[in-house]
Motif scaffolding. Structure first.
Motif, PDB file in Angstrom:
ATOM      1  N   ILE A   5       0.846  -1.197   0.000  1.00 39.02           N
ATOM      2  CA  ILE A   5       0.000   0.000   0.000  1.00 39.02           C
ATOM      3  C   ILE A   5       0.881   1.246   0.000  1.00 39.02           C
ATOM      4  N   CYS A   6       0.484   2.242  -0.785  1.00 42.43           N
ATOM      5  CA  CYS A   6       1.216   3.515  -0.782  1.00 42.43           C
ATOM      6  C   CYS A   6       0.974   4.201   0.564  1.00 42.43           C
ATOM      7  N   PRO A   7       2.048   4.566   1.276  1.00 41.24           N
ATOM      8  CA  PRO A   7       1.865   5.157   2.604  1.00 41.24           C
ATOM      9  C   PRO A   7       1.217   6.537   2.569  1.00 41.24           C
ATOM     10  N   LYS A   8       1.258   7.201   1.427  1.00 45.66           N
ATOM     11  CA  LYS A   8       0.693   8.554   1.363  1.00 45.66           C
ATOM     12  C   LYS A   8      -0.792   8.568   0.995  1.00 45.66           C
ATOM     13  N   CYS A   9      -1.159   7.905  -0.087  1.00 42.06           N
ATOM     14  CA  CYS A   9      -2.568   7.951  -0.516  1.00 42.06           C
ATOM     15  C   CYS A   9      -3.363   6.744  -0.028  1.00 42.06           C
ATOM     16  N   HIS A  10      -2.677   5.727   0.467  1.00 42.31           N
ATOM     17  CA  HIS A  10      -3.309   4.520   1.008  1.00 42.31           C
ATOM     18  C   HIS A  10      -4.022   3.660  -0.035  1.00 42.31           C
ATOM     19  N   ALA A  15      -1.753   1.234  -7.905  1.00 38.42           N
ATOM     20  CA  ALA A  15      -2.833   2.156  -8.247  1.00 38.42           C
ATOM     21  C   ALA A  15      -2.641   3.492  -7.533  1.00 38.42           C
ATOM     22  N   CYS A  16      -1.386   3.810  -7.205  1.00 39.66           N
ATOM     23  CA  CYS A  16      -1.093   5.044  -6.455  1.00 39.66           C
ATOM     24  C   CYS A  16      -1.600   6.271  -7.194  1.00 39.66           C
ATOM     25  N   LEU A  17      -2.291   7.132  -6.447  1.00 35.54           N
ATOM     26  CA  LEU A  17      -2.880   8.323  -7.055  1.00 35.54           C
ATOM     27  C   LEU A  17      -2.118   9.600  -6.699  1.00 35.54           C
ATOM     28  N   CYS A  18      -1.013   9.456  -5.988  1.00 36.67           N
ATOM     29  CA  CYS A  18      -0.301  10.636  -5.465  1.00 36.67           C
ATOM     30  C   CYS A  18      -0.001  11.693  -6.523  1.00 36.67           C
ATOM     31  N   ALA A  19       0.373  11.262  -7.725  1.00 36.19           N
ATOM     32  CA  ALA A  19       0.744  12.225  -8.770  1.00 36.19           C
ATOM     33  C   ALA A  19      -0.417  13.152  -9.113  1.00 36.19           C
TER      34      ALA A  19
HETATM   35 ZN   LIG Z   1       0.160   7.176  -3.369  1.00 33.69          ZN
END
Ligand SMILES: [Zn+2]
Length: 200
Positions: A5-10, A15-19
């Motif tokens: 899991i991405c620690p920032k967007c969870h 499927a990280c959406l941070c960008a």
């Molecule tokens: Zn993310």
């Protein structure tokens, strides 16, 4: 094995959406009361709200005992507190003379679950109930971002902020939702995607 899991967007790292996430700036304080069954819902929009709104409080629970801390917190506040829930007593949020410094309580979950949450927690009725003016022109872009299902908690929050703070930019919320919708579409097999898009 669970997916990383991405620690920032969870969201899962694949499927990280941070960008595509930008921080939301608002003076409206949002508090989400979340039914426990919603926590693991992949399509739940609250996780996305948390990713753009770092001040967002999410309280998971069902009974008044689960919300003891929240109730104590609310009692200490001097700002007006609104409950976003349409009812016979609720007022149109656009027609109330309110400052932007308010607390908005949102009930996350299906209508049935939100109703149950309210029945179990009559203390919520002490607060002014408000409903959204979904036909207001300022809500057009927010509604356009929506493609399926009824209004998500994220969309409801965006509309409430727009009503209370008309000059605020809620696009970090709506763009995040669009990014998530796009990602679901990309992940769909093309035949399903065509069917989905043709239903719009
Ligand atoms: Zn993310």
């Amino acid at each position: 094995m669970s997916r990383p899991i991405c620690p920032k967007c969870h969201y899962p790292q694949t499927a990280c959406l941070c960008a595509q996430l930008r921080p939301l700036a608002t003076r409206v304080e949002l508090i989400v009361l979340q039914d426990p069954s919603e926590v693991k819902q992949a399509k739940n929009s609250v996780k996305l709200m948390q990713a753009v709104c770092d001040k967002l409080q999410v309280v998971v629970g069902e009974t008044p005992a689960d919300f003891t801390q929240l109730q104590a917190y609310l009692k200490r506040q001097s700002k007006p507190i609104l409950l976003l829930y349409p009812s016979e007593q609720s007022q149109n949020i656009n027609e109330l003379p309110l400052p932007a410094e308010v607390i908005v309580l949102l009930l996350d979950g299906t209508w049935r679950k939100a109703y149950k949450l309210l029945q179990l927690n009559p203390w919520l009725l002490e607060y002014q109930a408000v409903h959204l003016n979904v036909d207001a022109p300022s809500n057009y872009t927010i509604r356009k971002a929506k493609r399926a299902d009824s209004l998500s908690t994220l969309e409801a929050a965006a509309m409430a902020i727009k009503a209370l703070e008309p000059n605020s930019d809620v696009s970090p919320l709506t763009d995040a939702l669009s990014a998530l919708v796009e990602q679901h579409l990309t992940a769909m097999p093309s035949v399903v995607r065509q069917r989905y898009l043709s239903q719009k």
